[in-house]
Structure formats: structure tokens, C-alpha cells
Design an enzyme around this catalytic site. Structure first.
Site, PDB file in Angstrom:
ATOM      1  N   TYR A   3      -6.794   0.954  -7.104  1.00  0.00           N
ATOM      2  CA  TYR A   3      -5.316   1.180  -7.792  1.00  0.00           C
ATOM      3  C   TYR A   3      -5.369   1.224  -9.166  1.00  0.00           C
ATOM      4  CZ  TYR A   3      -0.529   0.797  -9.004  1.00  0.00           C
ATOM      5  OH  TYR A   3       0.599   1.263  -9.679  1.00  0.00           O
ATOM      6  N   SER A  35       0.320   3.326 -14.527  1.00  0.00           N
ATOM      7  CA  SER A  35       0.782   1.935 -14.424  1.00  0.00           C
ATOM      8  C   SER A  35       0.275   1.218 -15.630  1.00  0.00           C
ATOM      9  CB  SER A  35       0.118   1.266 -13.147  1.00  0.00           C
ATOM     10  OG  SER A  35       0.416  -0.057 -13.232  1.00  0.00           O
TER      11      SER A  35
HETATM   12  N1  LIG Z   1       6.387  -1.573  -8.469  1.00  0.00           N
HETATM   13  C1  LIG Z   1       5.419  -1.753  -9.498  1.00  0.00           C
HETATM   14  O1  LIG Z   1       5.242  -2.902  -9.762  1.00  0.00           O
HETATM   15  C2  LIG Z   1       4.842  -0.583 -10.047  1.00  0.00           C
HETATM   16  C3  LIG Z   1       4.104  -0.798 -11.299  1.00  0.00           C
HETATM   17  C4  LIG Z   1       3.461   0.331 -11.750  1.00  0.00           C
HETATM   18  C5  LIG Z   1       3.510   1.565 -11.384  1.00  0.00           C
HETATM   19  N2  LIG Z   1       4.058   1.767 -10.112  1.00  0.00           N
HETATM   20  C6  LIG Z   1       3.995   3.060  -9.497  1.00  0.00           C
HETATM   21  O2  LIG Z   1       5.376   3.444  -9.392  1.00  0.00           O
HETATM   22  C7  LIG Z   1       5.324   4.289  -8.097  1.00  0.00           C
HETATM   23  C8  LIG Z   1       6.536   3.974  -7.191  1.00  0.00           C
HETATM   24  O3  LIG Z   1       6.165   2.542  -6.841  1.00  0.00           O
HETATM   25  P1  LIG Z   1       7.216   1.712  -5.990  1.00  0.00           P
HETATM   26  O4  LIG Z   1       6.811   0.272  -6.462  1.00  0.00           O
HETATM   27  O5  LIG Z   1       8.689   2.315  -6.344  1.00  0.00           O
HETATM   28  O6  LIG Z   1       6.834   2.260  -4.526  1.00  0.00           O
HETATM   29  P2  LIG Z   1       7.566   2.043  -3.043  1.00  0.00           P
HETATM   30  O7  LIG Z   1       6.561   1.573  -2.160  1.00  0.00           O
HETATM   31  O8  LIG Z   1       8.757   0.950  -3.131  1.00  0.00           O
HETATM   32  O9  LIG Z   1       8.062   3.551  -2.849  1.00  0.00           O
HETATM   33  C9  LIG Z   1       6.975   4.376  -3.051  1.00  0.00           C
HETATM   34  C10 LIG Z   1       7.523   5.639  -2.155  1.00  0.00           C
HETATM   35  O10 LIG Z   1       6.490   6.688  -2.097  1.00  0.00           O
HETATM   36  C11 LIG Z   1       6.397   7.003  -0.878  1.00  0.00           C
HETATM   37  N3  LIG Z   1       5.210   7.785  -0.570  1.00  0.00           N
HETATM   38  C12 LIG Z   1       4.009   6.951  -0.362  1.00  0.00           C
HETATM   39  N4  LIG Z   1       2.924   7.791  -0.013  1.00  0.00           N
HETATM   40  C13 LIG Z   1       3.397   9.064  -0.229  1.00  0.00           C
HETATM   41  C14 LIG Z   1       2.819  10.065   0.085  1.00  0.00           C
HETATM   42  N5  LIG Z   1       1.508  10.468   0.480  1.00  0.00           N
HETATM   43  N6  LIG Z   1       3.535  11.467   0.179  1.00  0.00           N
HETATM   44  C15 LIG Z   1       4.845  11.450  -0.334  1.00  0.00           C
HETATM   45  N7  LIG Z   1       5.444  10.031  -0.619  1.00  0.00           N
HETATM   46  C16 LIG Z   1       4.537   9.006  -0.445  1.00  0.00           C
HETATM   47  C17 LIG Z   1       6.821   6.128   0.029  1.00  0.00           C
HETATM   48  O11 LIG Z   1       7.237   6.731   1.267  1.00  0.00           O
HETATM   49  C18 LIG Z   1       8.046   5.462  -0.731  1.00  0.00           C
HETATM   50  O12 LIG Z   1       9.040   6.036  -0.505  1.00  0.00           O
HETATM   51  C19 LIG Z   1       3.978   4.438  -7.757  1.00  0.00           C
HETATM   52  O13 LIG Z   1       3.366   5.599  -8.073  1.00  0.00           O
HETATM   53  C20 LIG Z   1       3.218   3.025  -8.134  1.00  0.00           C
HETATM   54  O14 LIG Z   1       1.904   2.991  -8.152  1.00  0.00           O
HETATM   55  C21 LIG Z   1       4.664   0.558  -9.478  1.00  0.00           C
END
Ligand SMILES: NC(=O)c1ccc[n+]([C@@H]2O[C@H](COP(=O)([O-])OP(=O)(O)OC[C@H]3O[C@@H](n4cnc5c(N)ncnc54)[C@H](O)[C@@H]3O)[C@@H](O)[C@H]2O)c1
Length: 253
Positions: free
Chosen positions: A157, A144
Site C-alpha cells: 500500500y 496517502s
Molecule cells: N481512510 C484512510 O485512512 C485513508 C488514508 C489515506 C488515503 N486513503 C485513500 O483514500 C481513498 C478512499 O479510501 P476510503 O478509506 O474512503 O475507502 P473505502 O473503503 O471507505 O471506500 C473505497 C471505495 O472505493 C471503491 N473501490 C475499491 N476498489 C475499486 C475498483 N477497483 N474500482 C472502483 N471502485 C473501487 C469501493 O467500492 C469503495 O466504495 C483510497 O484511495 C485510500 O487509499 C485513505
């Protein structure tokens, strides 16, 4: 769409929705066969991929479980004959409530670290032998932009995503001799399914993030597909240990 990943087998953790599902769609559009690994909704997401003409299977996986992650790698080999690409996307972010670091519950700190750092470690470990059997592979870790910016009120985080950058470098060093390339993509604030479900995040971060961008618009999961597929594909064959920030120019890494 050029089928740069024809014949490759990709595992996307947390692929049932949000950024992970967009990445699964993008990998499939480039010809990869996809294993969606998620706590919930993996089979339904794989069915949605099927509707686009892709080869996909879904498997219930908790990335913090050694048994589940081993089963995930085995599922890729049994369904599609191997494992070439691992996208470590599963993570805890969108369900967190921002708070000063001293107010973070140690149990929540542990859980964030478990999912966001132990998870990628276990998934990489499970993918190692299958990738070696293929003579190489690609690992793309989703970090991130907060790891570089040090954003406040989510210290666990932020620390976990810094660890993902460092893990990327350490594994790139260890795995280069096997032809396994390890890179990372660091997204900015993205309107994923999980984020859209959390009004505190949307109200607290969406407009503030937009104001920091050189490209002044909202960021969507599809904005990450190009970078991840690049690291997974033939054009990145001599690139490893790198982190690419994809955030509309909010942070110059
Ligand atoms: N959305 C943002 O602004 C953002 C920014 C930077 C990084 N990220 C990173 O991107 C990735 C995805 O984020 P997102 O916003 O799409 O999340 P989201 O919450 O929309 O989806 C996350 C998915 O991961 C799954 N998950 C969670 N814990 C799990 C586990 N222990 N085992 C297997 N699956 C699991 C959930 O069931 C879900 O389907 C994450 O690593 C997040 O940290 C997100």
C-alpha cells in the site's frame, strides 16, 4: 457555499462511500455535476446526491478495467456533455490486514498495485480526450501520508501511494500543455466507511495516529473536501504537480 465549480463535470472514482462520497458531496455543493464511478453502490450514491439537489449519475466501474474506465468517461460526456474534473479516489486500503512485508502474498501485492496505480493510470487515460475537447481539465489523485512516512506493515500500500505521487508529477509534466493540471492530496488516517468496517485498523491505528497530530482529533472524510475542491477549482489555476498532505499536521511535507 460559493459555487466555484458551477458548470463543471466531475468524475469521482470510488465515490459510492467513504472519502469518495464526501468528495462527491463537496464537489456537488460547489456546483459540479458529478459522475460516481464505483465497483458497487454507484447508482444508490448518485440517488443520495440527487436528494441534496445535485445533478449526479452513478456508473458501475472497476478502475482496473480499460473498458470500464472508457465507459466511465463516455458516461460523463453523454450525461453532462463533457468531463472537467477527475478525482482518482478508488483504492484498496481499508480491507487490508497489516502484516510484515515478507508475509504479504504476491497476489495481494499485485491487486493493490492494480487498483491503486493501474486504476488511476487508466482513468487518466480515459479522461484525456474528453478534457482536451474541453480545452483543459483537473486531475486530483488521492495518495496517502504513508508515502512520506513509510509506515510499516503495509509495504504494498505504501509503495502504491508513493507511485501515485510520482504519477502525479509525471502527468503534470506531460499534460500541462493541454491545460490539464494534475495534483494530489495525501490524507492521514481517516475514519471512512471502509476503515470503520475494519476493527483491526481502527484499534491498531486510530489512537496512534491521533497522537502524531498537531491538531489532536480524529480525521473524517469531510476534512479532505476543501483541498480536493481547491485543486479542482479556479484558485488553483497555476498549480500543478503538487501533493498536499491533509492530516492535522502529523507530517510536514
Ligand atoms: N481512510 C484512510 O485512512 C485513508 C488514508 C489515506 C488515503 N486513503 C485513500 O483514500 C481513498 C478512499 O479510501 P476510503 O478509506 O474512503 O475507502 P473505502 O473503503 O471507505 O471506500 C473505497 C471505495 O472505493 C471503491 N473501490 C475499491 N476498489 C475499486 C475498483 N477497483 N474500482 C472502483 N471502485 C473501487 C469501493 O467500492 C469503495 O466504495 C483510497 O484511495 C485510500 O487509499 C485513505
Amino acid at each position: 457555499m460559493e459555487r466555484t465549480l458551477d458548470g463543471a463535470v466531475a468524475v469521482v472514482t470510488g465515490g459510492a462511500r467513504g472519502i469518495g462520497f464526501a468528495l462527491a458531496l463537496g464537489l456537488a455543493a460547489r456546483g459540479a455535476r458529478v459522475v460516481i464511478a464505483d465497483l458497487a453502490g454507484a447508482a444508490a450514491a448518485a440517488a443520495r446526491l440527487h436528494e441534496t439537489g445535485a445533478a449526479a449519475v452513478g456508473i458501475d466501474v472497476d478502475v482496473t478495467s480499460p473498458d470500464d474506465t472508457a465507459a466511465m468517461a463516455a458516461a460523463a460526456e453523454s450525461a453532462f456533455g463533457g468531463l472537467d474534473i477527475l478525482v482518482n479516489n478508488a483504492g484498496i486500503y481499508s480491507t487490508l490486514t497489516p502484516r510484515p512485508f515478507e508475509a504479504i502474498d504476491p497476489a495481494e501485492w499485485r491487486r493493490v498495485m492494480e487498483v491503486n496505480t493501474l486504476g488511476p493510470f487508466l482513468c487518466c487515460r480515459a479522461a484525456l480526450d474528453p478534457m482536451r475537447r474541453r480545452g483543459g481539465g483537473r486531475i486530483v489523485n488521492i495518495s496517502s501520508g504513508v508515502a512520506f512516512k513509510g509506515n510499516p506493515f503495509m509495504a504494498h500500500y505504501v509503495a502504491s501511494k508513493g507511485a501515485v505521487v510520482s504519477l502525479t508529477r509525471a502527468l503534470a509534466t506531460e499534460l500541462g500543455r493541454f491545460g490539464i493540471l494534475v495534483n494530489s492530496v495525501a490524507p492521514g488516517f481517516t475514519l471512512s466507511d471502509g476503515v470503520l468496517d475494519n476493527p483491526v485498523l481502527v484499534e491498531g491505528v486510530k489512537d496512534a495516529s491521533l497522537r502524531t497530530r498537531v491538531l489532536p482529533r480524529d480525521m473524517h472524510p469531510a476534512d479532505l473536501v476543501g483541498a480536493v475542491c481547491f485543486f479542482a477549482g479556479p484558485d488553483a489555476a497555476f498549480i500543478t504537480g503538487q501533493t498536499l498532505v491533509v492530516d492535522g499536521g502529523a507530517y510536514f511535507h
